[in-house]
Design a protein around this motif. Structure first.
Motif, mmCIF file in Angstrom:
data_model
loop_
_atom_site.group_PDB
_atom_site.id
_atom_site.type_symbol
_atom_site.label_atom_id
_atom_site.label_comp_id
_atom_site.label_asym_id
_atom_site.label_seq_id
_atom_site.Cartn_x
_atom_site.Cartn_y
_atom_site.Cartn_z
ATOM 1 N N LYS A 74 42.537 3.439 -16.629
ATOM 2 C CA LYS A 74 42.945 2.218 -17.334
ATOM 3 C C LYS A 74 43.755 1.291 -16.430
ATOM 4 O O LYS A 74 43.565 0.067 -16.435
ATOM 5 C CB LYS A 74 43.729 2.593 -18.589
ATOM 6 N N LYS A 75 44.653 1.871 -15.641
ATOM 7 C CA LYS A 75 45.458 1.076 -14.714
ATOM 8 C C LYS A 75 44.586 0.462 -13.629
ATOM 9 O O LYS A 75 44.850 -0.648 -13.161
ATOM 10 C CB LYS A 75 46.546 1.945 -14.084
ATOM 11 N N PHE A 76 43.542 1.182 -13.249
ATOM 12 C CA PHE A 76 42.618 0.703 -12.215
ATOM 13 C C PHE A 76 41.981 -0.619 -12.631
ATOM 14 O O PHE A 76 41.934 -1.581 -11.854
ATOM 15 C CB PHE A 76 41.535 1.758 -11.965
ATOM 16 N N PHE A 77 41.493 -0.696 -13.868
ATOM 17 C CA PHE A 77 40.834 -1.908 -14.350
ATOM 18 C C PHE A 77 41.809 -3.078 -14.479
ATOM 19 O O PHE A 77 41.456 -4.222 -14.190
ATOM 20 C CB PHE A 77 40.153 -1.639 -15.694
ATOM 21 N N ILE A 78 43.000 -2.787 -14.891
ATOM 22 C CA ILE A 78 44.015 -3.845 -15.024
ATOM 23 C C ILE A 78 44.296 -4.489 -13.676
ATOM 24 O O ILE A 78 44.411 -5.718 -13.553
ATOM 25 C CB ILE A 78 45.322 -3.265 -15.620
ATOM 26 N N LYS A 79 44.393 -3.678 -12.634
ATOM 27 C CA LYS A 79 44.709 -4.176 -11.295
ATOM 28 C C LYS A 79 43.599 -5.055 -10.713
ATOM 29 O O LYS A 79 43.861 -5.969 -9.940
ATOM 30 C CB LYS A 79 44.972 -3.002 -10.347
ATOM 31 N N LYS A 80 42.351 -4.778 -11.065
ATOM 32 C CA LYS A 80 41.224 -5.498 -10.462
ATOM 33 C C LYS A 80 41.081 -6.923 -11.001
ATOM 34 O O LYS A 80 40.518 -7.796 -10.352
ATOM 35 C CB LYS A 80 39.920 -4.727 -10.686
ATOM 36 N N LYS A 81 41.549 -7.169 -12.213
ATOM 37 C CA LYS A 81 41.563 -8.514 -12.806
ATOM 38 C C LYS A 81 40.204 -9.223 -12.768
ATOM 39 O O LYS A 81 40.094 -10.381 -12.375
ATOM 40 C CB LYS A 81 42.616 -9.383 -12.118
ATOM 41 N N ALA A 82 39.158 -8.488 -13.169
ATOM 42 C CA ALA A 82 37.830 -9.106 -13.259
ATOM 43 C C ALA A 82 37.738 -9.893 -14.561
ATOM 44 O O ALA A 82 38.505 -9.677 -15.492
ATOM 45 C CB ALA A 82 36.751 -8.031 -13.211
ATOM 46 N N ASP A 83 36.798 -10.828 -14.640
ATOM 47 C CA ASP A 83 36.644 -11.676 -15.825
ATOM 48 C C ASP A 83 35.831 -11.008 -16.929
ATOM 49 O O ASP A 83 36.051 -11.261 -18.112
ATOM 50 C CB ASP A 83 35.976 -13.000 -15.443
ATOM 51 N N ILE A 84 34.886 -10.174 -16.529
ATOM 52 C CA ILE A 84 33.968 -9.586 -17.504
ATOM 53 C C ILE A 84 33.418 -8.263 -16.957
ATOM 54 O O ILE A 84 33.322 -8.079 -15.737
ATOM 55 C CB ILE A 84 32.793 -10.553 -17.807
ATOM 56 N N MET A 85 33.075 -7.363 -17.859
ATOM 57 C CA MET A 85 32.339 -6.161 -17.465
ATOM 58 C C MET A 85 30.953 -6.233 -18.086
ATOM 59 O O MET A 85 30.805 -6.479 -19.284
ATOM 60 C CB MET A 85 33.022 -4.879 -17.919
ATOM 61 N N ILE A 86 29.942 -6.010 -17.258
ATOM 62 C CA ILE A 86 28.553 -5.984 -17.716
ATOM 63 C C ILE A 86 28.083 -4.537 -17.693
ATOM 64 O O ILE A 86 28.132 -3.874 -16.663
ATOM 65 C CB ILE A 86 27.654 -6.844 -16.815
ATOM 66 N N VAL A 87 27.633 -4.047 -18.838
ATOM 67 C CA VAL A 87 27.200 -2.659 -18.967
ATOM 68 C C VAL A 87 25.700 -2.611 -19.229
ATOM 69 O O VAL A 87 25.205 -3.222 -20.176
ATOM 70 C CB VAL A 87 27.946 -1.953 -20.120
ATOM 71 N N VAL A 88 24.981 -1.892 -18.372
ATOM 72 C CA VAL A 88 23.535 -1.709 -18.539
ATOM 73 C C VAL A 88 23.220 -0.234 -18.266
ATOM 74 O O VAL A 88 23.304 0.227 -17.132
ATOM 75 C CB VAL A 88 22.709 -2.591 -17.576
ATOM 76 N N SER A 89 22.899 0.499 -19.311
ATOM 77 C CA SER A 89 22.524 1.916 -19.180
ATOM 78 C C SER A 89 23.534 2.726 -18.362
ATOM 79 O O SER A 89 23.179 3.435 -17.428
ATOM 80 C CB SER A 89 21.137 2.030 -18.525
ATOM 81 N N TYR A 90 24.795 2.614 -18.747
ATOM 82 C CA TYR A 90 25.852 3.380 -18.080
ATOM 83 C C TYR A 90 25.944 4.786 -18.653
ATOM 84 O O TYR A 90 26.083 5.768 -17.929
ATOM 85 C CB TYR A 90 27.193 2.649 -18.217
ATOM 86 N N GLY A 91 25.844 4.903 -19.974
ATOM 87 C CA GLY A 91 25.832 6.216 -20.593
ATOM 88 C C GLY A 91 27.190 6.788 -20.939
ATOM 89 O O GLY A 91 27.299 7.976 -21.250
ATOM 90 N N VAL A 92 28.244 5.961 -20.866
ATOM 91 C CA VAL A 92 29.598 6.400 -21.211
ATOM 92 C C VAL A 92 30.236 5.333 -22.099
ATOM 93 O O VAL A 92 30.087 4.142 -21.845
ATOM 94 C CB VAL A 92 30.465 6.605 -19.949
ATOM 95 N N ILE A 93 30.943 5.763 -23.144
ATOM 96 C CA ILE A 93 31.624 4.825 -24.038
ATOM 97 C C ILE A 93 32.827 4.207 -23.330
ATOM 98 O O ILE A 93 33.621 4.911 -22.696
ATOM 99 C CB ILE A 93 32.079 5.541 -25.327
ATOM 100 N N ILE A 94 32.949 2.891 -23.415
ATOM 101 C CA ILE A 94 34.064 2.177 -22.791
ATOM 102 C C ILE A 94 35.231 2.110 -23.784
ATOM 103 O O ILE A 94 35.089 1.537 -24.858
ATOM 104 C CB ILE A 94 33.663 0.737 -22.378
ATOM 105 N N CYS A 106 33.699 -6.922 -22.645
ATOM 106 C CA CYS A 106 32.586 -6.181 -22.056
ATOM 107 C C CYS A 106 31.308 -6.507 -22.831
ATOM 108 O O CYS A 106 31.318 -6.514 -24.063
ATOM 109 C CB CYS A 106 32.838 -4.678 -22.128
ATOM 110 N N ILE A 107 30.247 -6.760 -22.108
ATOM 111 C CA ILE A 107 28.960 -7.010 -22.759
ATOM 112 C C ILE A 107 27.979 -5.917 -22.356
ATOM 113 O O ILE A 107 28.084 -5.333 -21.281
ATOM 114 C CB ILE A 107 28.387 -8.399 -22.416
ATOM 115 N N ASN A 108 27.047 -5.634 -23.252
ATOM 116 C CA ASN A 108 26.052 -4.594 -22.998
ATOM 117 C C ASN A 108 24.650 -5.154 -23.201
ATOM 118 O O ASN A 108 24.386 -5.846 -24.181
ATOM 119 C CB ASN A 108 26.287 -3.420 -23.951
#
Length: 314
Positions: A74-94, A106-108
């Motif tokens: 969770k801390k990892f994502f906060i530090k990266k400060k991206a605008d959006i996450m795009i999920v395509v066939s990842y297979g894990v619940i965010i 996040c969009i799927n």
């Protein structure tokens, strides 16, 4: 506000096609999230996911956590400060905490016309159900699997000879184009969110190897659909004299002849006719263990004793 930094989450080949498209279209993918490498065989060598291979090729940083629920993740994502996450066939619940770190959320991209066929096997399920069309749906990810608001849809006609493989290829083409188009319009705030109608929702299951076994005591149409839906995996198969035979191609024969399901009615270079609960199925392309898939005409002469008229398949 415009999208400047993207976090991409995915694993399989279908997902990799979409990641590659984003890179080719000059979107700034700052990080790739994919599943941990799998062990390959008995050795210590590990197998990279298709998405990881693309990320390595383009030197995009990779994050492969064993769990997204850890504080470290969770801390990892906060530090990266991206605008959006795009999920395509990842297979894990965010987790919600991670979703909330992105200004655009996040969009799927899901391979069905939601809310129909939520879950892990939408392409196979569309073929098994005899659907006339399918497509891709881009949704806003929320707590519940594949139930978020619909942001974008694109449909596709399913042809009578489509397999899971051919349909996946077609969906990847409209999917990658749709994803690029969507990202270009999302920055302009012109996206209309449509809530899914829960009453119309259907759910698919995880497909296992045993699901490929053909039950001759069902309708020919269901068997033919299964053969196409499970191509290339897990493939449809039957047993004869303890030999597991894979079926890659078959055809329904409209005949009033009714006999014991699984009984061989005819076997020649044109095909092997098998009786079912209703109508007849013609086996056209088969594969024996350790051999290549072949047309019946190239198999029947060397395996006459296996396909004797009047005998039954298991």
């Amino acid at each position: 506000m415009s999208i400047k930094k993207i976090f991409f989450a995915g694993t399989n080949k279908f997902s990799a096609i979409h990641l590659n498209q984003l890179i080719l279209k000059k979107f700034n993918v700052i990080y790739v999230l994919t599943k941990p490498d799998k062990k390959c065989g008995r050795g210590k060598k590990k197998k990279h996911s298709a998405v990881k291979k693309i990320a390595l090729e383009y030197k995009i940083p990779i994050f492969q956590p064993k769990s997204l629920n850890s504080i470290i993740s969770k801390k990892f994502f906060i530090k990266k400060k991206a605008d959006i996450m795009i999920v395509v066939s990842y297979g894990v619940i965010i987790p919600t905490e991670i979703i909330n770190t992105f200004p655009y959320g996040c969009i799927n991209l899901h391979t069905s016309l939601l809310p129909k066929f939520r879950g892990p096997s939408p392409i196979q399920s569309a073929i098994l159900s005899g659907e006339k069309k399918t497509g891709i749906t881009i949704i806003q990810i929320n707590k519940k699997i594949d139930s978020g608001d619909i942001l974008y849809k694109k449909s596709l006609i399913i042809k009578k000879n489509d397999t899971c493989k051919s349909l996946s290829q077609k969906l990847s083409i409209i999917g990658k184009k749709s994803l690029v188009k969507f990202l270009k319009i999302i920055s302009s705030q012109k996206i209309k969110k449509i809530k899914q109608i829960e009453k119309k929702a259907t759910y698919t299951k995880i497909i296992k190897k045993k699901d490929g076994l053909i039950d001759w005591n069902t309708y020919a149409i269901n068997i033919e659909r299964k053969i196409r839906a499970f191509n290339p995996w897990p493939s449809s198969y039957f047993f004869i004299n303890k030999n597991m035979i894979k079926v890659w191609k078959a055809k329904i024969i409209n005949s009033h002849i009714q006999d014991t399901p699984g009984k061989i009615l005819e076997a020649n270079k044109n095909g092997i006719l098998i009786s079912t609960k209703k109508k007849i199925i013609k086996l056209i392309e088969l594969q024996f263990p350790g051999k290549k898939r072949n047309h019946v005409k190239d198999i029947i002469n060397s395996h006459k004793n296996l396909f004797l008229v009047g005998s039954r398949l298991n």
